[in-house]
Write an enzyme that holds these catalytic residues in place. Structure first.
Site, mmCIF file in Angstrom:
data_model
loop_
_atom_site.group_PDB
_atom_site.id
_atom_site.type_symbol
_atom_site.label_atom_id
_atom_site.label_comp_id
_atom_site.label_asym_id
_atom_site.label_seq_id
_atom_site.Cartn_x
_atom_site.Cartn_y
_atom_site.Cartn_z
ATOM 1 N N HIS A 1 0.833 -1.207 0.000
ATOM 2 C CA HIS A 1 0.000 0.000 0.000
ATOM 3 C C HIS A 1 0.866 1.255 0.000
ATOM 4 O O HIS A 1 0.550 2.245 -0.678
ATOM 5 C CB HIS A 1 -0.939 -0.002 1.219
ATOM 6 C CG HIS A 1 -2.044 0.995 1.101
ATOM 7 N ND1 HIS A 1 -2.070 2.160 1.824
ATOM 8 C CD2 HIS A 1 -3.145 1.016 0.318
ATOM 9 C CE1 HIS A 1 -3.152 2.844 1.510
ATOM 10 N NE2 HIS A 1 -3.825 2.183 0.584
ATOM 11 N N CYS A 2 1.967 1.194 0.722
ATOM 12 C CA CYS A 2 2.845 2.373 0.849
ATOM 13 C C CYS A 2 3.524 2.749 -0.465
ATOM 14 O O CYS A 2 3.986 3.877 -0.605
ATOM 15 C CB CYS A 2 3.935 2.113 1.881
ATOM 16 S SG CYS A 2 3.363 1.530 3.465
#
Ligand code: KQY
Length: 367
Positions: A354-355
């Site tokens: 996600h990052c």
């Protein structure tokens, strides 16, 4: 690209949920040798696997330095756009624009970025190239931009349901290195005006030893309105237990912006993941200091997945909890293929799938 001097709320723009349809996605190619072991060789392979999984169901642009351009173009399939753009590292979630829409048009938000805490407890210096990326990306996509460069916020520190609710953590947003002159109420006002939300749910903590000051995107994520997954452990002796339990208690008591109670799905973490001496040996120093210590616990969580149009791209760690985590996400996202990517080499950099991704919502006229 025009800079807009009002707010998304005043203009009727809002941030859609990640599970809403996307126009595409942005990533950045990893290269920094004090973040990624052995010059980023293994990280680049993991990023490419994530990129391939995402590009099966949406457009993807990967930003890359001049130095890595040829490598990126060779490693990434032709359906992925590769654009030369300078950055300090590779965390698109945190410093690519947060996009908002009115249902027809999209605009970007440029938040201030100071490497997760500036000179107080930031993770590298300088961060100026990262901080310019939102502006460059708005230019690239020909989107107008709200400029909130004086308010420090990373995309990984917020999750929205697209229906008026944002979740975040106090550990991050109230940390000394971000906006120390603002009160909690001031911060909430910024979130309400720029994400166009009605309610902020404040969790206290995130994942143990998460060097971002505990971004929400590693501990809790919306899977649909009024439903979240929460990183969990049943081991009461693990420091993560109290942190997850506190989130569970808050979410159990809370309602969302529409007054609905929240269904919480526990997504059990892998066993603690620690960095080896061999991996640390592959990391360059920063200011003559090692960036990691052998045995250091990494912030491993399955919650750090990316929801693409046709897939959920999730981290695997080679742990017995991998398959149960995949099973839960498969049940929660019946219309998407759950695609695991072995992500230890991303985790070593301090974040996960996600990052390293930032979605662009669909907008009028785009397919
Ligand atoms: O998790 C993230 N959003 C980024 C982590 C950055 C860590 C830098 N070493």
């Amino acid at each position: 690209m025009k800079i807009i001097n009002s707010t998304p709320r005043a203009d009727g723009f809002y941030m859609p949920a990640e599970f809403s349809p996307h126009y595409g996605c942005i990533m950045i190619f990893p290269e920094r040798s004090d973040s990624w072991q052995y010059g980023g060789y293994a990280a680049r392979k993991a990023f490419v696997n994530v990129a391939k999984a995402i590009s099966r169901s949406e457009r993807l642009t990967v930003c890359v330095s001049q130095k890595q351009y040829e490598n990126a173009r060779r490693m990434l399939p032709g359906n992925i756009r590769v654009v030369e753009m300078s950055s300090n590292d590779a965390w698109a979630r945190d410093y690519a624009p947060t996009f908002v829409t009115d249902g027809t048009e999209i605009r970007g938000i440029n938040w201030g970025f100071n490497a997760w805490g500036g000179l107080e407890d930031g993770l590298y210096f300088p961060w100026d190239l990262d901080d310019k990326m939102a502006r460059k990306l708005c230019d690239l996509y020909e989107k107008d931009m709200y400029n909130l460069g004086n308010f420090i916020l990373e995309g990984g520190s917020i999750h929205v349901d697209g229906e008026g609710t944002c979740i975040t953590t106090e550990a991050c947003l109230l940390s000394k290195g971000r906006n120390p002159m603002l009160t909690k109420a001031d911060i909430e006002n910024y979130l309400c005006d720029y994400l166009n939300i009605e309610k902020v749910i404040w969790l206290k903590n995130g994942i143990f030893n998460d060097e971002t000051n505990e971004h929400v995107d590693n501990i809790c994520a919306f899977v649909k309105p009024s439903e979240v997954v929460l990183a969990w452990t049943d081991d009461e002796n693990d420091p993560q237990y109290a942190m997850s339990k506190s989130c569970y208690d808050i979410l159990s008591r809370e309602t969302d912006a529409k007054g609905r109670s929240i269904t919480i799905h526990k997504l059990r973490c892998p066993k603690p993941v620690t960095i080896t001496a061999e991996e640390c040996g592959g990391l360059d120093t920063m200011d003559f200091q090692p960036t990691r210590t052998p045995g250091e616990r990494l912030a491993a969580s399955y919650v750090n997945f990316y929801i693409a149009n046709g897939a959920v791209v999730m981290p695997f760690f080679g742990d017995p909890a991998d398959e149960p985590a995949r099973d839960l996400l498969t049940v929660l996202f019946p219309e998407r293929e759950v695609i695991p990517v072995y992500a230890r080499d991303i985790l070593i950099g301090g974040g996960n799938i996600h990052c390293i991704t930032q979605q662009i919502p669909i907008f009028g006229g785009a397919e």
